[in-house]
Design a protein around this motif. Structure first.
Motif, PDB file in Angstrom:
ATOM      1  N   ASP A 631       0.841  -1.195   0.000  1.00  0.00           N
ATOM      2  CA  ASP A 631       0.000   0.000   0.000  1.00  0.00           C
ATOM      3  C   ASP A 631       0.882   1.254   0.000  1.00  0.00           C
ATOM      4  O   ASP A 631       1.632   1.489   0.959  1.00  0.00           O
ATOM      5  CB  ASP A 631      -0.893  -0.020   1.244  1.00  0.00           C
ATOM      6  N   TYR A 633       0.219   4.183   0.623  1.00  0.00           N
ATOM      7  CA  TYR A 633      -0.113   5.126   1.691  1.00  0.00           C
ATOM      8  C   TYR A 633       0.555   4.743   3.014  1.00  0.00           C
ATOM      9  O   TYR A 633       0.423   5.446   4.007  1.00  0.00           O
ATOM     10  CB  TYR A 633      -1.633   5.200   1.877  1.00  0.00           C
ATOM     11  N   GLN A 634       1.240   3.595   3.012  1.00  0.00           N
ATOM     12  CA  GLN A 634       2.004   3.154   4.175  1.00  0.00           C
ATOM     13  C   GLN A 634       3.487   3.452   3.926  1.00  0.00           C
ATOM     14  O   GLN A 634       3.908   3.692   2.790  1.00  0.00           O
ATOM     15  CB  GLN A 634       1.816   1.648   4.399  1.00  0.00           C
ATOM     16  N   SER A 635       4.269   3.437   4.997  1.00  0.00           N
ATOM     17  CA  SER A 635       5.708   3.697   4.883  1.00  0.00           C
ATOM     18  C   SER A 635       6.463   2.383   4.793  1.00  0.00           C
ATOM     19  O   SER A 635       6.351   1.533   5.683  1.00  0.00           O
ATOM     20  CB  SER A 635       6.206   4.501   6.098  1.00  0.00           C
TER      21      SER A 635
END
Length: 647
Positions: A631, A633-635
């Motif tokens: 994803d 939007y995750q780090s």
């Protein structure tokens, strides 16, 4: 006198002579047996007795570990024994042995481990060979402790019993009847210690259960106790048990049993339903991080739950189906299972069984306690780097439940009530079954997504990988797939690839697609969980993601377009096949789930199918995307690796 008559008389005389000689021989050998000594040279009192042999027959290491414990006990009591692996012993030397102790495990179908087959086959063949005679081992005394699982029914400890029978058939004197330990009952250590204690008393000159005694001079004697006195002793022992006072030596597990006495279990249950999780099993599971619920359920926080709480990415279910990993609760209402898979990531610390035979907890209490314990584990993440207040707050209210923690969830008789309670709280359900209870699958109410583990595609490989308890495991497996086909909600075949075991079965896997007609096929490389006595898998059996991709593409190609590779999650070494006509609309994949729509459909009470609650799959989760299922939007957090890169 005719020639024929003379020959007949000579033959009769020869037969009578042979019979007389045989009877004389047997009589002499029986006398020798009663005068048997541990010292092969009794006339030389200064010579030391022959060292006893302590054999172990082991597959997973349990019998070997028990034998080592007994060896230490023997040494501490000044008794000289040699620890021997039966696999490396020359059985032709058995007639030379004076004292033999055996700790033997039973493997598949009541057979010994493959490494010990030569030893056991030699005993079997010798005892059946009339040329060998029934006194071959007449100088030997022995005792056997069997290690097995009572869940396998009639084959429980078959090897130990067979060894005892064969040794006695060859003239060996049995010190103690076969004692039996159940690895899944939690009391094997107690039973083994009791057996060891009786052995110590005999070896130090006590009287064995069969009347054989060992005097201080090392000479075998026979007890003068009469049959009536023996019966009185047995009645006294039974009276003690019936009074509720159970001596350590009489704890269930030894064999043969002495009549119908009250069964005493290590967990304290008497004549009734027992706890599935015994104190020994509970201690083992708690050590692994489980939170035990009642007497048969459990919950544990998943590493992917922690990962997404920290903003470091979710599991493959997040990529494939859109769950929020930080809001997912991993639980099971049944820690018991009907298989002993070689890749079990719980190392077989959970119980096994073919039917529900334990006390049953209330489903509402299980759900309430699971959520409470899960929330407490989430709270422990407060202050961990990366965990925000928003994600922590969301995590305290689980929206998904993976009923796949360990064991077989559908064994729980109230599974439908438990699922209803989860859905009432608008918690989605992902339930995994091991395809051994088809009737349970048929009676199951709608599940958000129902999985069947398809660990192999042929009868032979399924038996080798899953090591099922049921004798009709293959028929149950096929019937479970047929039951899956009847379901209207989302269904999944879950394949675990084990290199060297099932990675070459493309055609066979394709052939079972039509039986269950699943919506999806998850293909995942086996996870190496470290060394374990219960599994011989190594890192060599773990496929790379490239291997999983190649297998998935080949399987999709073989389906002639019925299935296509839809998604992947590189980190989990996992790939998803999906039905093309059903979930690929105008070139767009719809593998995600509209969870709110699903709960509304369940609440309506009206029939619905998997088409009614599907949602579009984001581009980053689609197979071949540069994100590899991560994803954006995750780090991304990358650990330092020290092995070859994967293409």
């Amino acid at each position: 006198m005719s020639t024929t008559s003379a020959r007949a008389r000579l033959a009769l005389i020869a037969l009578l002579s042979a019979t007389t000689f045989y009877c004389f021989y047997k009589s002499r050998r029986l006398k020798q047996l009663r005068k048997l000594t541990l010292n092969p040279n009794p006339s030389s009192s200064s010579s030391s007795p022959r060292t006893g042999k302590l054999f172990f027959i082991s597959q997973t290491g349990t019998s070997k570990a028990l034998a080592r414990r007994l060896l230490d006990l023997l040494a501490a009591n000044g008794l000289a024994f040699e620890l021997v692996d039966a696999a490396s012993y020359e059985p032709e030397d058995l007639p030379k042995e004076a004292l033999v102790l055996i700790v033997a495990s039973t493997w598949d179908d009541g057979q010994p481990p493959a490494s010990a087959r030569f030893f056991t086959n030699w005993l079997a063949e010798s005892s059946e060979d009339f040329r060998v005679g029934s006194m071959l081992l007449s100088r030997c005394r022995f005792s056997v402790f069997g290690v097995g699982s009572r869940a396998y029914g009639a084959s429980f400890n078959a090897v130990g019993r067979e060894l005892s029978r064969r040794m006695r058939a060859l003239g060996a004197a049995e010190i103690l009847p076969v004692w039996e330990g159940d690895v899944d009952d939690g009391d094997i250590d107690v039973v083994f210690e009791a057996w060891s204690g009786k052995l110590m008393r005999f070896l130090k000159g006590g009287v064995a259960e069969n009347g054989v005694a060992l005097g201080n001079g090392g000479e075998a004697e026979y007890s003068d106790v009469s049959d009536d006195e023996e019966e009185e002793e047995e009645e006294e022992e039974e009276a003690v048990v019936e009074s509720g006072v159970v001596d350590l030596e009489d704890i269930a597990g030894k064999a043969p049993s002495r009549g119908a006495v009250t069964e005493a279990k290590a967990n304290g249950t008497v004549n009734g339903k027992r706890d599935m999780v015994t104190p020994v099993i509970r201690a083992s599971l708690v050590k692994q991080g489980y939170k035990i619920i009642g007497s048969h359920s459990g919950v544990k926080i998943c590493r992917w739950t922690k990962s997404q709480l920290r903003g470091r990415g979710g599991c493959y279910k997040h990529s494939f189906y859109g769950i929020e990993s930080h809001r997912c609760m991993e639980a099971t209402p049944s820690l018991a299972c009907a298989n002993k898979c070689v890749f079990c990531w719980r190392h077989h610390t959970n119980p096994v069984g073919k039917s529900w035979q334990w006390k049953m907890d209330d489903p509402l209490e299980i759900v309430n306690t699971a959520i409470d314990l899960h929330s407490k584990m989430i709270k422990q993440m407060k202050g961990v780097p990366g965990v925000t207040l928003e994600r922590l707050t969301e995590g305290l209210s689980p929206r998904h439940c993976a009923l796949s923690l360990v064991g077989e969830p559908i064994m729980y008789p109230e599974i439908n009530t438990l699922v209803d309670e989860l859905h009432r709280r608008r918690i989605s359900t992902f339930l995994v079954t091991n395809a051994q209870f088809p009737e349970k699958i048929r009676m199951l109410k709608p599940i958000t997504q129902l999985y069947v583990s398809v660990d192999a595609a042929t009868k032979e490989s399924l038996k080798a990988i899953d090591r099922p308890l049921f004798g009709d495991f293959w028929e149950r497996f096929i019937d479970s797939l047929k039951a899956l086909k009847e379901k209207q909600q989302r269904t999944v075949y879950r394949l675990t690839l084990v290199k060297g075991w099932n990675t070459e079965e493309i055609e066979a896997y394709y052939n079972i697609f039509s039986i269950g007609n699943p919506d999806f096929v998850e293909i995942k490389g086996v996870t190496y969980c470290g060394s374990s006595a219960t599994s011989k898998l190594t890192m060599e059996n773990v496929p790379w993601h490239a291997d999983v991709k190649a297998f998935s593409e080949a399987l999709a190609l073989r389906s002639n377009g019925e299935y296509e590779v839809a998604c992947e999650h590189v980190h989990s070494c996992c790939v998803l096949l999906a039905k093309t006509k059903k979930f690929k609309i105008n070139g767009q994949w719809f593998t995600w789930i509209d969870y709110e729509k699903f709960h509304d459909l369940v609440a309506s009470g009206k029939p619905f199918d998997s088409n009614d609650y599907m949602a579009a799959t984001p581009s980053w989760a689609v197979y071949g995307a540069v994100e590899g299922g991560f994803d954006p939007y995750q780090s991304r957090y990358r650990k330092e690796r020290h092995h070859r890169s994967n293409q």
